[in-house]
Design an enzyme around this catalytic site. Structure first.
Site, short mmCIF file in Angstrom:
data_model
loop_
_atom_site.label_atom_id
_atom_site.label_comp_id
_atom_site.label_asym_id
_atom_site.label_seq_id
_atom_site.Cartn_x
_atom_site.Cartn_y
_atom_site.Cartn_z
N PHE A 136 10.37 -12.49 10.64
CA PHE A 136 11.69 -12.60 11.28
C PHE A 136 12.61 -13.38 10.35
O PHE A 136 12.28 -14.48 9.93
CB PHE A 136 11.59 -13.33 12.63
CG PHE A 136 12.91 -13.37 13.36
CD1 PHE A 136 13.27 -12.37 14.25
CD2 PHE A 136 13.83 -14.40 13.11
CE1 PHE A 136 14.51 -12.39 14.89
CE2 PHE A 136 15.06 -14.42 13.75
CZ PHE A 136 15.40 -13.42 14.65
N ASP A 221 11.33 -18.04 3.33
CA ASP A 221 12.19 -18.33 4.46
C ASP A 221 11.55 -19.50 5.22
O ASP A 221 10.61 -19.32 5.99
CB ASP A 221 12.30 -17.09 5.35
CG ASP A 221 13.10 -17.36 6.63
OD1 ASP A 221 13.38 -18.54 6.92
OD2 ASP A 221 13.41 -16.40 7.35
N LYS A 250 17.24 -24.67 10.53
CA LYS A 250 17.10 -25.27 11.86
C LYS A 250 17.19 -26.81 11.95
O LYS A 250 18.08 -27.32 12.58
CB LYS A 250 15.82 -24.78 12.50
CG LYS A 250 15.88 -23.31 12.89
CD LYS A 250 14.59 -22.86 13.49
CE LYS A 250 14.55 -21.40 13.83
NZ LYS A 250 15.26 -21.04 15.06
#
Ligand code: PMP
Length: 403
Positions: A136, A221, A250
């Site tokens: 993702f 990522d 994040k």
């Protein structure tokens, strides 16, 4: 007005739920809804609130910076942005950072930089991106193209051309697929959204070797795994992965939107003014807060404690799996872990959905990963007593199904 814990019929686009739990305030690892009900937060706003809620140290920095200068655009800069760039670049063999506002944007930049490198070094046409099954990377078109789940993609096709997928940890598939027509490979070390599958050391070694061999940019990522979530500055290092580019987001600004794409000199020296850009990315307020967040998270004692709490959580989850018949595997590492929910055939309804919603009713916030994993990603400041508190609610909730 009567205070309510749920908001209904909110005019948000329907890509979100139709009913929302409303939070009014938070303190450490706890959240409170408007009725005063307390929740143990095992979700951190999808692995964002690394330092917990209600941080007056971060709020003071943000407020003080807002009084000085809130926004400069990227035509100009500010001291906090310069300081943060220097700190981030020093975390590895990086030459520069591109700031953005979200994980997807960090990956968009990474994808563009890998293509720009390939175009300059190998010529037009060598633009393909290799990504992993269950990966993702975000919802913008470039990042979405590298995201595996077809359900997220089908209505928006055609997407970016030239993206291919191989299974995680399949060295043979990697060897058979990767060649110099690829610009980049984008991977997660621990698949946060796709079911908490972990990259093997063998696969990491093969990625290092084959990307070097074919002059392909290796992108890690680390939007979810980076900056302490697995107990290390970068999860890549913990499996021996040596990425050229790391994307972060994040936890970076403690809950404010900020992303960073870290790039090496071999890419930076090919980039020209105007090749990429953003209006808001890397503004003074988010960068000032992120400077403090990094100082706290990257302290070796802080990271060691994340690993210690992670081991404790892992032990607790394994014990729970031994007690509850419909828990399968336990997965993950550090403070990004989960339990697999195996729905019995005779159970009517969606068991994992009911588990998550009953946890909420009982005062515990948990997340989902993939189709079957209950994901636990608490603030990194959590302690054993608070882990016990959350696990006790989880256990009581799972037992209440009587399966
Ligand atoms: N990459 C990974 C690994 C993620 O977990 C996420 C978000 N869950 C993203 C990218 C996208 O981040 P954002 O939602 O901030 O665009």
């Amino acid at each position: 007005m009567v205070k309510q814990s749920k908001a209904h019929k909110v005019p948000f686009a329907k890509n979100y739920a139709s009913e929302f739990l409303v939070f009014e305030k938070g303190e450490g690892v706890y959240l409170y809804d408007p009725t005063g009900k307390k929740y143990v937060d095992f979700g951190s706003g999808i692995a964002v609130n690394a330092l917990g809620h209600g941080r007056s140290d971060l709020a003071d920095i943000a407020c003080s910076q807002m009084r000085k200068v809130i926004h400069t655009s990227n035509l100009f800069t500010s001291e906090p942005s310069v300081f943060l760039a220097e700190k981030l670049v020093a975390l590895g063999d990086f030459d520069a950072v591109h700031f953005g506002n979200s994980g997807a944007e960090a990956n968009e930049a990474a994808i563009k930089y890998s293509k720009l490198y390939s175009f300059n070094k190998k010529g037009a046409g060598n633009h393909k991106i290799l990504a992993l099954v269950s990966g993702f990377h975000g919802r913008t078109i470039g990042a979405l193209s590298c995201t595996y789940n077809p359900a997220y993609k089908t209505p928006f096709e055609p997407l970016m051309p030239g993206v291919e997928f191989i299974p995680l940890n399949d060295v043979k598939a990697l060897e058979a697929t990767l060649d110099s027509t690829f610009a980049g490979v984008i991977v997660e070390v621990l698949q946060g959204e796709g079911g908490l599958q972990m990259m093997s050391r063998e696969f990491a070694e093969a990625l290092n070797r084959l990307c070097r061999k074919h002059d392909v940019i290796l992108i890690a990522d680390e939007v979810q795994t980076g900056l302490g979530r697995t107990g290390w500055p970068f999860a890549s290092a913990s499996v021996g992965l040596n990425p050229d580019i790391i994307s972060l987001a994040k936890p970076l600004a403690g809950g404010l939107p900020l992303s960073a794409t870290l790039i090496p000199a071999k890419i930076n020296e090919l980039i020209k003014v105007g090749d990429h850009g953003t209006t808001f990315g890397g503004g003074p307020v988010t960068c000032a807060v992120a400077g403090k967040v990094l100082d706290i998270i990257l302290n070796p004692d802080f990271l060691a404690n994340v690993r210690k709490q992670g081991e404790y959580l892992s032990k607790k989850l394994k014990t729970l799996a031994g007690k509850i018949s419909f828990i399968g595997e336990t997965r993950g590492t550090g403070l990004l872990q989960g339990i697999e929910i195996i729905q019995p055939e005779n159970y009517k309804g969606d068991l994992i959905k009911s588990v998550i919603s009953k946890c909420e009713d009982n005062g515990l916030i948990v997340l989902k990963s993939g189709k079957t994993i209950v994901r636990i990603a608490p603030p990194l400041i959590i302690n054993e007593k608070q882990i016990d508190e959350g696990i006790a609610i989880l256990e009581k909730t799972l037992e209440s199904f009587g399966l």
